[in-house]
Design an enzyme around this catalytic site. Structure first.
Site, PDB file in Angstrom:
ATOM      1  N   GLU A   1     -10.245  11.468   7.496  1.00 19.34           N
ATOM      2  CA  GLU A   1     -10.941  12.710   7.197  1.00 19.34           C
ATOM      3  C   GLU A   1     -10.463  13.069   5.784  1.00 19.34           C
ATOM      4  O   GLU A   1      -9.343  13.555   5.614  1.00 19.34           O
ATOM      5  CB  GLU A   1     -10.576  13.819   8.183  1.00 19.34           C
TER       6      GLU A   1
ATOM      7  N   ASP B   1      -6.704  13.026  10.851  1.00 22.24           N
ATOM      8  CA  ASP B   1      -7.055  14.406  10.558  1.00 22.24           C
ATOM      9  C   ASP B   1      -6.437  14.832   9.228  1.00 22.24           C
ATOM     10  O   ASP B   1      -5.255  14.561   8.960  1.00 22.24           O
ATOM     11  CB  ASP B   1      -6.542  15.304  11.691  1.00 22.24           C
TER      12      ASP B   1
END
Length: 720
Positions: free
Chosen positions: A397, A361
């Site tokens: 990401e 993330d």
């Protein structure tokens, strides 16, 4: 200054204490006792607290052994199920970045399991809540009984003959899922197993994934996380779980086994079950920040153990945190012990929990050495040389909320990336945005413009159109605007530019024409995803039309709004069947999942047909002028199955069928003419998104016209 010391020492007699070892960190049971080790460079004294969970009494043991700022001891006879924490004595001087508070029972940064909960009373905070700046220490409040406790686990588990599937990227189909959301309402899962790791590994879920030809399940955050106080006060919860404080522990609320530490074995059993089915397990991990928030947040572990080591502090004002994540803090990946924690955590999940990869993330945060994003930062250097972590799937990401944080295409060679440009381009193409054809061609063929220069292959592009963050596929074709009122933020949260199109009505409608168009558009997008070069990712429930009623940010919605509605499996049976057909087509044909980028020229010289050809609807090869012409919403693509340059795993040449892809994003039907017989003499249609299940029996000769309906995709296979 220092907070007031907590109350009198407990009178419970202490167990035997041996010196122990400074490594490994955390609490490690060896069958005879447990070694405890915790890092703190700022500490003046560290106490290990053995907690009786029944009455919240504790036995404090001073850790007298210190090696390289690691405080440690070995306690014979202490084993699995023992609750514990640490108290760190040291300076509380926020202006110097120091926030030690012995009044706080601190959770183990290396804790493998946690138990209990947080009540968010003043006892959790190291400052006087009447001080708006958070500089004045709390008046002697003890957090024991108000916070969770760490739990010693049994590390031993019968993995039987477990083997990692090790599916190469070009054969991978990823399915992004939420442990609770995927299982909470499934009628085939026993009620006591719903919302749990055991439920996710239940045969009915595994069979569903197998029917979709899924090879990897990407599980949303399962590291132990905290439900924000603000959300709880609103009657909401941190559903997504991007709020970690325990990077080694599976989240205990997702365990059907409610015993302290029971989540560990249950998680391992889940992984073992997926591996038996040939499905990899990828974890969505959050190493960019923690649940402690900004300088006004609670003191749970990192802040009280060594604030300046674990967090990036604002150099102009060390009371505050540098925030590249929008959550209040950023982990300090520049500090060697924080880097060690991240790497130790990754190795633990691979070696002890047997997971097959990670999706990071806001990965750009980890790359920040100083201010700018540096793809050769220490973290990526460590990953590159690590013999364990470097061998599993690593998915970035590739953005964060800081300046210069959008880094799609800029990660190192080992890494694959969520391709946000693919998402945006495919959305724009099918909603009819002008001048997207050139970009669409790049994304359809694996985004070589983003990945080839760093030595990567098409598999580096994790292609997705929808994911947990944003609209579901059904909502993408049903809403022009977000509808996040249920989140309690006056619809201000979530992305406002969604590149969506409601097909003529906002939200629910009874208009059969609009409903048919929405289903058609969903098929167009799903088909495009699964015939694109790269690694496709399907968001859970998109195969059956799951809706969140226009909410594109359900991070706080632990309810039926975000859970899978399994009745859709029958109600939208055509869509499920279509998705299965598309994944089966991809799985059967290597031409849709090449390991190398297209060259766009004859493979072996001469006048042989190219590995790929871009054709006008009239069947002629496109010129530079054609790319900017008015038919920019329509294109025909030839994929040559006899021009695959890469061999199979045993070195043999791969030969596949050839395909002709006819894309029509225009509103009206368009007549396409198949190319001359050099490409094929006869074409048979295998997919037509104009039909609910995608089936068709159309057969077309070379040089023959076929009509592709408006907003539709037809896939033809060379017959002879």
């Amino acid at each position: 200054m220092s907070p007031a010391e907590p109350g009198p020492e407990p009178t419970v007699s202490a167990p035997a204490v041996w010196p122990g070892s400074s490594y490994p960190l955390g609490a490690v049971y060896d069958g005879a006792g447990t070694n405890f080790a915790v890092f703190s460079e700022v500490a003046e004294r560290v106490e290990l607290c053995l907690v009786d969970a029944r009455d919240h009494t504790e036995t404090r043991i001073c850790l007298d052994e210190v090696d390289g700022y690691v405080w440690h001891a070995y306690l014979p006879g202490i084993g699995p199920g023992q609750h514990y924490g640490f108290r760190v004595h040291g300076p509380f001087n926020p202006s110097a970045g120091q926030r030690c508070d012995p009044g706080k029972l601190l959770l183990d940064p290396y804790g493998k399991a946690f138990h209990g909960g947080f009540d968010f009373g003043p006892e959790l905070f190291s400052y006087d809540l009447s001080d708006p700046d958070g500089d004045r220490p709390a008046p002697g409040l003890d957090s024991l009984g108000h916070t969770m406790t760490s739990v010693v686990i049994n590390p031993f588990f019968d993995w039987a003959n477990d083997r990692a599937p090790r599916t190469p990227y070009h054969q991978t189909i990823i399915y992004e899922a939420h442990v609770k959301g995927m299982t909470q309402t499934h009628p085939g899962i026993p009620p006591e197993m719903r919302g749990t790791y055991a439920g996710l590994a239940h045969p009915v879920v595994v069979d569903h994934l197998k029917s979709l030809n899924v090879t990897a399940i990407e599980v949303m955050p399962v590291h132990q996380f905290l439900h924000d106080q603000r959300l709880l006060e609103l009657g909401l919860r941190n559903y997504w779980g991007y709020n970690t404080f325990g990077f080694f522990a599976p989240h205990n609320e997702y365990a059907a086994n409610r015993r302290p530490g029971g989540a560990v074995a249950e998680f391992k059993a889940m992984v073992r079950s997926f591996h038996e089915a040939g499905i990899e397990v990828i974890l969505d991990v959050v190493y960019n920040h923690t649940a402690e928030g900004n300088h006004l947040g609670p003191t749970l572990n990192f802040r009280g153990i060594d604030n300046a080591a674990y967090y990036r502090l604002d150099e102009a004002d060390l009371r505050h945190y540098t925030d590249y994540t929008g959550t209040g803090n950023s982990l300090n990946a520049r500090h060697p012990h924080t880097l060690q924690l991240i790497m130790d955590s990754l190795r633990y999940w691979v070696t002890e929990m047997h997971v097959d990869g990670f999706r990071f993330d806001l990965a750009s945060t980890l790359a920040r050495e100083l201010h700018d994003v540096d793809r050769l930062s220490a973290f990526f250097d460590l990953v590159q040389q690590d013999p364990v972590v470097s061998q599993v799937k690593l998915i970035a990401e590739p953005w964060d909320v800081g300046e210069g944080g959008y880094q799609v295409g800029n990660f190192p060679g080992l890494w694959t990336e969520w391709n946000g440009k693919y998402r945006d381009t495919v959305r724009d193409y099918w909603r009819g945005e002008p001048e997207t054809l050139g970009e669409f061609a790049s994304r359809l063929t694996g985004s070589s413009d983003l990945y080839e220069a760093t030595g990567r292959r098409p598999g580096a592009s994790i292609n997705f159109v929808t994911c947990h963050d944003g609209f579901t596929l059904a909502d993408l074709v049903s809403y022009n605007e977000k509808h996040n009122e249920a989140n309690g933020e006056d619809n201000r949260d979530g992305e406002s530019h969604n590149r969506s199109w409601n097909c003529g009505a906002e939200g629910p409608t009874d208009d059969p024409a609009i409903l048919a168009l929405r289903a058609h558009q969903a098929r167009n997008i799903m088909a495009t995803l699964l015939i694109s070069q790269g690694t496709p990712m399907i968001a859970h429930g998109d195969e059956m039309g799951r809706s969140q009623r226009g909410n594109n940010n359900v991070y706080c919605q632990d309810s039926e709004l975000s859970w899978m509605d399994w009745t859709l499996l029958e109600r939208n049976a055509d869509q499920v069947a279509f998705t299965r057909t598309m994944t089966a087509l991809r799985t059967a044909h290597p031409v849709f999942r090449r390991r190398r980028f297209f060259e766009g020229r004859p493979i072996r010289g001469g006048d042989e047909v190219r590995d790929i050809a871009w054709l006008t609807p009239a069947g002629h090869e496109m010129t530079q002028q054609d790319w900017g012409s008015e038919f920019g919403r329509c294109v025909m693509v030839f994929l040559n199955g006899e021009a695959l340059p890469e061999p199979d795993a045993r070195g043999a040449r791969i030969v596949d069928d050839s395909f002709l892809l006819c894309f029509n994003a225009a509103e009206e039907p368009v007549e396409f003419v198949t190319p001359n017989a050099d490409y094929a003499q006869v074409w048979a249609a295998v997919i037509d998104t104009a039909h609910p299940a995608g089936s068709t029996e159309l057969v077309v000769d070379a040089g023959t016209a076929l009509t592709v309906p408006g907003r539709s995709l037809t896939v033809l296979c060379k017959s002879r």
